[in-house]
Enzyme design. Sequence first.
Site, PDB file in Angstrom:
ATOM      1  N   ALA A  92     -23.165 -47.716  11.657  1.00 45.64           N
ATOM      2  CA  ALA A  92     -22.411 -46.642  12.407  1.00 45.64           C
ATOM      3  C   ALA A  92     -21.291 -47.238  13.213  1.00 45.64           C
ATOM      4  O   ALA A  92     -21.156 -48.237  13.103  1.00 45.64           O
ATOM      5  CB  ALA A  92     -23.397 -45.763  13.600  1.00 45.64           C
ATOM      6  N   GLY A 106     -16.291 -46.365   6.796  1.00 46.42           N
ATOM      7  CA  GLY A 106     -16.491 -46.941   5.220  1.00 46.42           C
ATOM      8  C   GLY A 106     -16.438 -45.994   4.244  1.00 46.42           C
ATOM      9  O   GLY A 106     -16.643 -46.087   3.185  1.00 46.42           O
ATOM     10  N   GLU A 112     -23.563 -39.870   3.176  1.00 42.96           N
ATOM     11  CA  GLU A 112     -24.587 -40.587   4.241  1.00 42.96           C
ATOM     12  C   GLU A 112     -25.162 -39.402   4.924  1.00 42.96           C
ATOM     13  O   GLU A 112     -26.427 -39.394   5.320  1.00 42.96           O
ATOM     14  CB  GLU A 112     -23.725 -41.506   5.431  1.00 42.96           C
ATOM     15  CG  GLU A 112     -23.166 -42.590   4.804  1.00 42.96           C
ATOM     16  CD  GLU A 112     -22.352 -43.480   5.502  1.00 42.96           C
ATOM     17  OE1 GLU A 112     -22.256 -44.796   5.392  1.00 42.96           O
ATOM     18  OE2 GLU A 112     -21.751 -42.925   6.263  1.00 42.96           O
TER      19      GLU A 112
HETATM   20  C1  5RP Z   1     -19.438 -45.794   6.284  1.00 42.25           C
HETATM   21  C2  5RP Z   1     -20.203 -45.756   7.440  1.00 42.25           C
HETATM   22  C3  5RP Z   1     -20.659 -47.248   8.044  1.00 42.25           C
HETATM   23  O1  5RP Z   1     -21.872 -47.191   8.207  1.00 42.25           O
HETATM   24  C4  5RP Z   1     -19.964 -47.625   9.457  1.00 42.25           C
HETATM   25  O2  5RP Z   1     -18.413 -47.612   8.850  1.00 42.25           O
HETATM   26  C5  5RP Z   1     -20.275 -49.059   9.973  1.00 42.25           C
HETATM   27  O3  5RP Z   1     -19.940 -49.898   9.019  1.00 42.25           O
HETATM   28  P1  5RP Z   1     -20.029 -51.551   9.585  1.00 42.25           P
HETATM   29  O4  5RP Z   1     -21.452 -51.806   9.554  1.00 42.25           O
HETATM   30  O5  5RP Z   1     -19.250 -52.277   8.277  1.00 42.25           O
HETATM   31  O6  5RP Z   1     -19.161 -51.676  10.605  1.00 42.25           O
HETATM   32  O7  5RP Z   1     -20.454 -45.049   8.152  1.00 42.25           O
HETATM   33  O8  5RP Z   1     -19.217 -44.377   5.825  1.00 42.25           O
END
Ligand code: 5RP
Length: 241
Positions: A92, A106, A112
Site C-alpha cells: 500500500a 504501482g 488489486e
Molecule cells: C501497486 C500498489 C503497491 O502495492 C503500492 O504502490 C506499494 O508499493 P511499494 O511496496 O513498492 O511501496 O498499490 O499498484
Amino acid sequence: MDADVEAAEDRKRRAGVAAAEEVRSGTTLGLGTGSTVRHFLEALAGKLSSGELEGIRGVPTSLATEARSNELGIPMVGLAEAGRLDLAIDGADEVDPQLDAVKGMGGALLREKMIAQAARRFVLIVDEGKRSQRLGTISPLPVEVVPFEWEAHLPFFEALGAEPVARTDVAGGLVYTDNGNPIMDLHFRAGITDTRKLERELRARAGVVATGLFLDRVDRVIIGSDEGVETLDRAPGSTSG
Ligand code: 5RP
C-alpha cells in the site's frame, strides 16, 4: 547500496517475511504488486522450495508479479478459475488508523481491487513511512480512467478539490496500466477530508474505472520498521467485504 536505501529495503523485507507466516499449505492467495510484495514473494518461494509450504496457488495482481512469481516457481492460477481466495497479500502507499488505505502508485489498482474483493482475508504489508493520520497526505490518490477523452475528467477532479496529474514516464508519455488505461494521480493539499464521499463521487463518474481507495476492506496491516514488525488488526465487528 546506499545505507538509507538498504534500511528502507530491510523494513519492507521484514513486513514481507512476516506476511509469509500468514500463509498455510493448500491455500489460494492473491499476490499483490510492488517492492514490498517482492520480498513477500521471495519469502513465499523459500517456504515452497524448503517444503515448509505446499499446494499453494497464487493469483497475481499484475503482469510484473506474474513474471516474478514465474521466476520464483510459485504456482499460479487465474482469478476466474480460482474463485474465492483464502487470502490476499498486497502493499500500500498509505494506511490510516482505521486500516483504510491508498494503493495504486504501482499502477495495479484495478486488479488489486478485484483480487482483494475475492479474498476472505486481505492483508497489507508496508514500511512505517506509509502510516498516516489522514489519507492523501503522504500519497496522491491514483485513479484509473479509460483512454477515451481522458482529459475531460481533469475539471471534474479539480471540482472535487484535487490537483490531478496524469501519470507519465521519463519520456513524458502517458503510463498505461496492464488494462491499457491511463492513471490520474489526484493530489490533495491537506489530504482527503471525506474518503467515503470522494469514493462515491469518483465511482459514479462514467469513464472512471477504479480508484486507489481501499475502504473497509483491509483485515490486517503488517508494518515493517527498524525495530521489527508491528501488526494492526481491524477492530472486531467491522467486517471487510
Ligand atoms: C501497486 C500498489 C503497491 O502495492 C503500492 O504502490 C506499494 O508499493 P511499494 O511496496 O513498492 O511501496 O498499490 O499498484
